[in-house]
Write a protein that holds these residues in place. Structure first.
Motif, PDB file in Angstrom:
ATOM      1  N   ARG A 248      37.492  39.442  63.763  1.00 24.06           N
ATOM      2  CA  ARG A 248      36.790  38.636  62.768  1.00 24.06           C
ATOM      3  C   ARG A 248      36.241  39.531  61.654  1.00 24.06           C
ATOM      4  O   ARG A 248      36.290  40.769  61.734  1.00 24.06           O
ATOM      5  N   SER A 249      35.671  38.926  60.639  1.00 28.10           N
ATOM      6  CA  SER A 249      35.173  39.681  59.487  1.00 28.10           C
ATOM      7  C   SER A 249      33.951  40.512  59.881  1.00 28.10           C
ATOM      8  O   SER A 249      33.293  40.232  60.893  1.00 28.10           O
ATOM      9  N   PRO A 250      33.619  41.545  59.087  1.00 31.47           N
ATOM     10  CA  PRO A 250      32.466  42.397  59.411  1.00 31.47           C
ATOM     11  C   PRO A 250      31.151  41.636  59.581  1.00 31.47           C
ATOM     12  O   PRO A 250      30.353  41.974  60.456  1.00 31.47           O
TER      13      PRO A 250
ATOM     14  N   TYR B 194      31.151  39.855  62.956  1.00 37.63           N
ATOM     15  CA  TYR B 194      30.966  40.869  63.998  1.00 37.63           C
ATOM     16  C   TYR B 194      29.508  41.312  64.070  1.00 37.63           C
ATOM     17  O   TYR B 194      28.944  41.449  65.168  1.00 37.63           O
TER      18      TYR B 194
ATOM     19  N   THR C 105      28.778  39.471  68.792  1.00 36.84           N
ATOM     20  CA  THR C 105      30.098  39.822  69.293  1.00 36.84           C
ATOM     21  C   THR C 105      30.009  40.052  70.790  1.00 36.84           C
ATOM     22  O   THR C 105      28.930  39.929  71.389  1.00 36.84           O
TER      23      THR C 105
ATOM     24  N   ASN D 182      35.287  46.583  65.888  1.00 41.04           N
ATOM     25  CA  ASN D 182      35.690  45.648  64.846  1.00 41.04           C
ATOM     26  C   ASN D 182      36.848  46.202  64.020  1.00 41.04           C
ATOM     27  O   ASN D 182      36.721  47.236  63.363  1.00 41.04           O
TER      28      ASN D 182
ATOM     29  N   PRO E 255      38.765  44.222  61.376  1.00 47.52           N
ATOM     30  CA  PRO E 255      38.827  42.878  60.780  1.00 47.52           C
ATOM     31  C   PRO E 255      40.199  42.526  60.206  1.00 47.52           C
ATOM     32  O   PRO E 255      40.843  43.340  59.552  1.00 47.52           O
TER      33      PRO E 255
ATOM     34  N   THR F  80      38.456  40.883  55.234  1.00 46.97           N
ATOM     35  CA  THR F  80      37.101  41.261  54.859  1.00 46.97           C
ATOM     36  C   THR F  80      36.295  39.980  54.644  1.00 46.97           C
ATOM     37  O   THR F  80      36.851  38.871  54.604  1.00 46.97           O
ATOM     38  N   ASP F  81      34.990  40.126  54.479  1.00 48.41           N
ATOM     39  CA  ASP F  81      34.151  38.941  54.218  1.00 48.41           C
ATOM     40  C   ASP F  81      34.583  38.237  52.945  1.00 48.41           C
ATOM     41  O   ASP F  81      34.637  36.997  52.888  1.00 48.41           O
TER      42      ASP F  81
ATOM     43  N   ARG G 212      37.944  36.437  53.480  1.00 51.38           N
ATOM     44  CA  ARG G 212      37.745  35.243  54.309  1.00 51.38           C
ATOM     45  C   ARG G 212      37.128  34.113  53.481  1.00 51.38           C
ATOM     46  O   ARG G 212      37.515  32.946  53.622  1.00 51.38           O
TER      47      ARG G 212
ATOM     48  N   CYS H 210      39.221  36.353  68.096  1.00 47.76           N
ATOM     49  CA  CYS H 210      38.606  35.892  66.850  1.00 47.76           C
ATOM     50  C   CYS H 210      37.603  34.810  67.236  1.00 47.76           C
ATOM     51  O   CYS H 210      37.047  34.835  68.332  1.00 47.76           O
TER      52      CYS H 210
ATOM     53  N   ARG I 145      43.769  34.135  63.497  1.00 50.48           N
ATOM     54  CA  ARG I 145      43.605  35.578  63.283  1.00 50.48           C
ATOM     55  C   ARG I 145      44.007  36.393  64.503  1.00 50.48           C
ATOM     56  O   ARG I 145      44.730  37.393  64.391  1.00 50.48           O
TER      57      ARG I 145
END
Length: 359
Positions: free
Chosen positions: A25-27, A30, A34, A40, A42, A45-46, A49, A94, A100
């Motif tokens: 998943r995105s930072p 996470y 988590t 992580n 990803p 990225t945020d 996403r 994810c 993902r």
């Protein structure tokens, strides 16, 4: 082709340190929560996403998928390389075991890198944590350390843990010291992270004869203790610590570091200022502003924390009031004294169990 793996099987492999768990998943996801011990890598990225999410909602699912493929194609070699560098068994997850993690596992499989995919993703893991804590039977007795603020309870527990004792550091798991000043210099955890970390500790010690914890209220910072642990604490074996005020002041200064966190300390004090007699509150604020932290702490102990502790302690009943405190002049002196007390308690409790009918 990749294989799905259940929560139970994943936990079995994690318990043996035989698998690396990877959160794709995105930072920000996470960082929010988590599976403990996961790393992580990803998928997006945020920012990526967020862009794909906007396309999904405002344009079309197909457009979002095409943009996702475009983004991922450009960084696929670097993405795959990170997985190739990890030795041994690997499992990816994810949010709910969807696109993902499925895409990650499929691509890696095509590249000759075998990974498991967590069935149900993080959502299934979180459900398992909540259900397990909600139905948990925890046999070990609970030894509870009590003492006025600054006695060094947390430091003593951590020293005991370093020596191999079964210690559950609730404040460490919460990322908070449990007071209005408790978040200073720390990053407090949310309920999801706390629950996961707590469950890990409880499962680790579930076959021990006892665990050691600090006397905490139901809430520590942002998190709430599960009901069964509160009940175990209240029915537990209580240990009372006693230290002189000057040692408590030094402990607090060393722990909270008000010189490095002057503004945070002042802002925290102003949240409780109205609860303290006005002339005293004014003196404390003056001391904080001038950097006279020793005097500020002395006054906070005498006029705020000690009266609150005395009120809380009175709720434990007559047996608690009769406890003989363990007195010490330094934290180094305290640890062996507490160890000796634990040995006596364990011996006594073991004899009591043997004397019970049917034992």
């Amino acid at each position: 082709m990749f294989q799905d793996i259940s929560i139970e099987k994943l936990n079995e492999l994690r318990g043996k340190n035989e698998i690396t768990v990877i959160d794709v998943r995105s930072p920000s996801e996470y960082a929010e929560s988590t599976i403990p011990g996961s790393i992580n890598i990803p998928f997006f990225t945020d920012e990526e996403r967020a862009e794909i999410g906007t396309l999904y909602k405002q344009v079309s699912i197909q457009t979002a998928k095409e943009r996702g493929l475009e983004i991922m194609s450009a960084k696929l070699p670097a993405f795959v390389k990170k997985f190739a560098e990890i030795q041994g068994n690997k499992a990816v997850f994810c949010w709910r075991g969807g696109m993902r993690s499925r895409t990650t596992a499929t691509v890696l499989s095509l590249m000759g890198i075998h990974v498991y995919r967590l069935d149900g993703g993080y959502r299934a893991y979180r459900r398992w944590v909540v259900e397990t804590l909600g139905t948990m039977e925890f046999p070990p007795e609970v030894y509870v350390l009590h003492g006025y603020t600054g006695t060094g309870k947390t430091e003593i527990l951590r020293a005991l843990k370093d020596k191999g004792y079964p210690v559950v550091d609730l404040e460490g798991l919460a990322g908070h010291r449990g007071s209005i000043f408790g978040e200073i210099g720390l990053r407090s955890h949310n309920q999801k992270t706390f629950d996961a970390l707590l469950l890990e500790e409880l499962l680790r010690y579930r076959h021990e004869p006892f665990i050691l914890i600090e006397a905490e209220s139901k809430r520590i910072g942002k998190v709430i203790l599960p009901e069964f642990l509160i009940d175990k604490k209240e029915k537990g074996t209580h240990i009372l610590l006693d230290a002189a005020t000057d040692l408590r002041v030094r402990n607090i200064i060393n722990d909270y570091g008000p010189t490095e966190h002057a503004e945070q300390s002042l802002q925290a004090f102003r949240q409780i200022k109205s609860r303290i007699h006005t002339p005293v509150a004014q003196e404390i604020e003056t001391c904080l502003l001038s950097g006279n932290y020793e005097r500020a702490v002395e006054l906070l102990l005498a006029y705020y924390y000690d009266p609150r502790y005395a009120h809380t302690a009175s709720s434990y009943g007559e047996e608690f009031q009769k406890l003989e405190p363990i007195s010490f002049d330094t934290l180094e002196q305290a640890v062996p004294l507490v160890e000796e007390h634990i040995r006596k308690l364990s011996s006594r409790n073991r004899l009591n169990r043997q004397e019970q009918p049917g034992a």
